[in-house]
Design a protein around this motif. Structure first.
Motif, PDB file in Angstrom:
ATOM      1  N   LEU A   1       0.379  -0.868  -0.026  1.00 32.70           N
ATOM      2  CA  LEU A   1       0.209   0.099   0.065  1.00 32.70           C
ATOM      3  C   LEU A   1       1.064   1.047   0.067  1.00 32.70           C
ATOM      4  CD1 LEU A   1      -2.989  -0.754   2.102  1.00 32.70           C
ATOM      5  CD2 LEU A   1      -2.349  -0.757  -0.318  1.00 32.70           C
ATOM      6  N   ILE A   2       2.045   0.948   0.611  1.00 33.41           N
ATOM      7  CA  ILE A   2       3.133   2.743   0.912  1.00 33.41           C
ATOM      8  C   ILE A   2       3.472   2.622  -1.260  1.00 33.41           C
ATOM      9  CG2 ILE A   2       5.514   3.609   1.570  1.00 33.41           C
ATOM     10  CD1 ILE A   2       2.723   3.261   3.851  1.00 33.41           C
ATOM     11  N   ALA A   3       4.088   1.303  -1.127  1.00 32.95           N
ATOM     12  CA  ALA A   3       4.548   1.286  -2.686  1.00 32.95           C
ATOM     13  C   ALA A   3       3.466   1.983  -3.598  1.00 32.95           C
ATOM     14  CB  ALA A   3       5.018   0.443  -3.645  1.00 32.95           C
ATOM     15  N   GLU A   4       1.982   1.716  -3.588  1.00 31.74           N
ATOM     16  CA  GLU A   4       0.750   2.106  -4.408  1.00 31.74           C
ATOM     17  C   GLU A   4       0.702   3.768  -4.699  1.00 31.74           C
ATOM     18  OE1 GLU A   4      -2.247   0.099  -2.879  1.00 31.74           O
ATOM     19  OE2 GLU A   4      -1.665  -2.604  -4.899  1.00 31.74           O
ATOM     20  N   SER A   5       0.947   4.298  -3.039  1.00 33.81           N
ATOM     21  CA  SER A   5       0.969   5.805  -2.807  1.00 33.81           C
ATOM     22  C   SER A   5       1.745   5.987  -3.316  1.00 33.81           C
ATOM     23  CB  SER A   5       0.664   5.492  -1.038  1.00 33.81           C
ATOM     24  OG  SER A   5       1.871   5.078  -0.334  1.00 33.81           O
ATOM     25  N   ILE A   6       2.722   6.050  -3.453  1.00 30.71           N
ATOM     26  CA  ILE A   6       3.905   6.517  -4.384  1.00 30.71           C
ATOM     27  C   ILE A   6       3.960   6.377  -5.541  1.00 30.71           C
ATOM     28  CG2 ILE A   6       6.559   6.414  -4.996  1.00 30.71           C
ATOM     29  CD1 ILE A   6       7.009   5.136  -2.111  1.00 30.71           C
ATOM     30  N   LEU A   7       3.030   5.191  -6.118  1.00 28.35           N
ATOM     31  CA  LEU A   7       3.091   5.285  -7.528  1.00 28.35           C
ATOM     32  C   LEU A   7       2.030   5.973  -8.353  1.00 28.35           C
ATOM     33  CD1 LEU A   7       3.915   1.858  -8.524  1.00 28.35           C
ATOM     34  CD2 LEU A   7       5.531   3.630  -8.844  1.00 28.35           C
TER      35      LEU A   7
END
Length: 257
Positions: free
Chosen positions: A238-244
């Motif tokens: 979810l952290i990765a998705e927020s960055i993208l």
């Protein structure tokens, strides 16, 4: 029953055996492949009730219980009274189904049986409208345990001949359930693998963004993601998705069928 009432767990138009088969090269198998354990057990219970009803010339109900490793047992069948009684049996280890789950063949012939076991179960059996019950262990996959339990509203239904029919059905049912369990486990593993690969792709791309922004290595970028995940108590994906999100979102991952 002795009072002249007929116990009807299913309508007479549902007593014909379904013709869903699988062929494994040597044996005919019932098609029990379904998305969930409960769905597979429900089909097996319906087939069992139909098969023994025909053989006994009396209406029989059926419930099937499957105990998987590290999971609570799942029970399915019809009607609700048979399922509820079987669940109570296995939860309290007090009745033929719990005996069969432990690998024993347990038979309760009728309300007048001299078998001293399970007095509370015997009361519940009669309260549910049954005077006869029989449970057989199912031979499923390693680590699994199963029980096939039949109920009848009449006494002395489970004759030697009918028991022979029940054992024959149990053997086919065990093989069929074993196959269905293996197919479902393989499908679940595939879904988990695809989910893991999708998450990994998203994380790797997010690490690439962090590497470009901070001019750091992949390990350093991954450490930044991991720390953010820990501090926010949010999954790494979810952290990765927020960055993208600022870059058009995470790309879709495609798999060849």
């Amino acid at each position: 029953m002795n009072d002249g009432q007929t116990h009807t767990g299913r309508g007479s138009d549902e007593l014909e055996l379904p013709t869903h088969w699988r062929w494994d090269g040597t044996d005919l198998l019932y098609d029990l492949v379904a998305p969930t354990e409960a769905a597979s057990l429900d089909v097996l219970a319906g087939l069992g009730a139909a098969a023994l009803t025909r053989a006994a010339d009396a209406v029989l109900d059926c419930a099937v219980t499957l105990r998987a490793p590290k999971r609570k047992p799942v029970t399915a069948g019809a009607p609700d009274a048979a399922v509820a009684l079987t669940r109570w049996d296995q939860e309290h280890s007090h009745g033929p189904a719990s005996e069969s789950l432990d690998g024993s063949v347990a038979i309760l012939l009728n309300a007048e049986s001299r078998d001293p076991r399970w007095p509370h179960y015997r009361q519940r059996l009669q309260a549910a409208g049954y005077l006869s019950a029989m449970s057989l262990p199912l031979e499923v996959s390693h680590g699994y345990a199963g029980a096939l339990t039949f109920f009848a509203a009449e006494p002395n239904v489970f004759t030697t001949e009918l028991m022979s029919q029940a054992f024959a059905f149990r053997d086919v049912g065990s093989r069929s359930l074993r196959l269905a369990t293996q197919v479902r486990r393989a499908s679940e593993f595939t879904d988990q693998l695809r989910s893991a690969l999708t998450s990994r792709t998203t994380i790797d791309i997010a690490c690439g963004v962090i590497m470009g922004q901070n001019r750091c290595s992949y390990d350093e970028a991954f450490d930044i993601l991991a720390k953010a995940s820990s501090h926010r108590n949010v999954k790494l994906r979810l952290i990765a998705e927020s960055i993208l999100e600022g870059y058009g979102g995470a790309p879709e991952t495609h798999f060849d069928s």
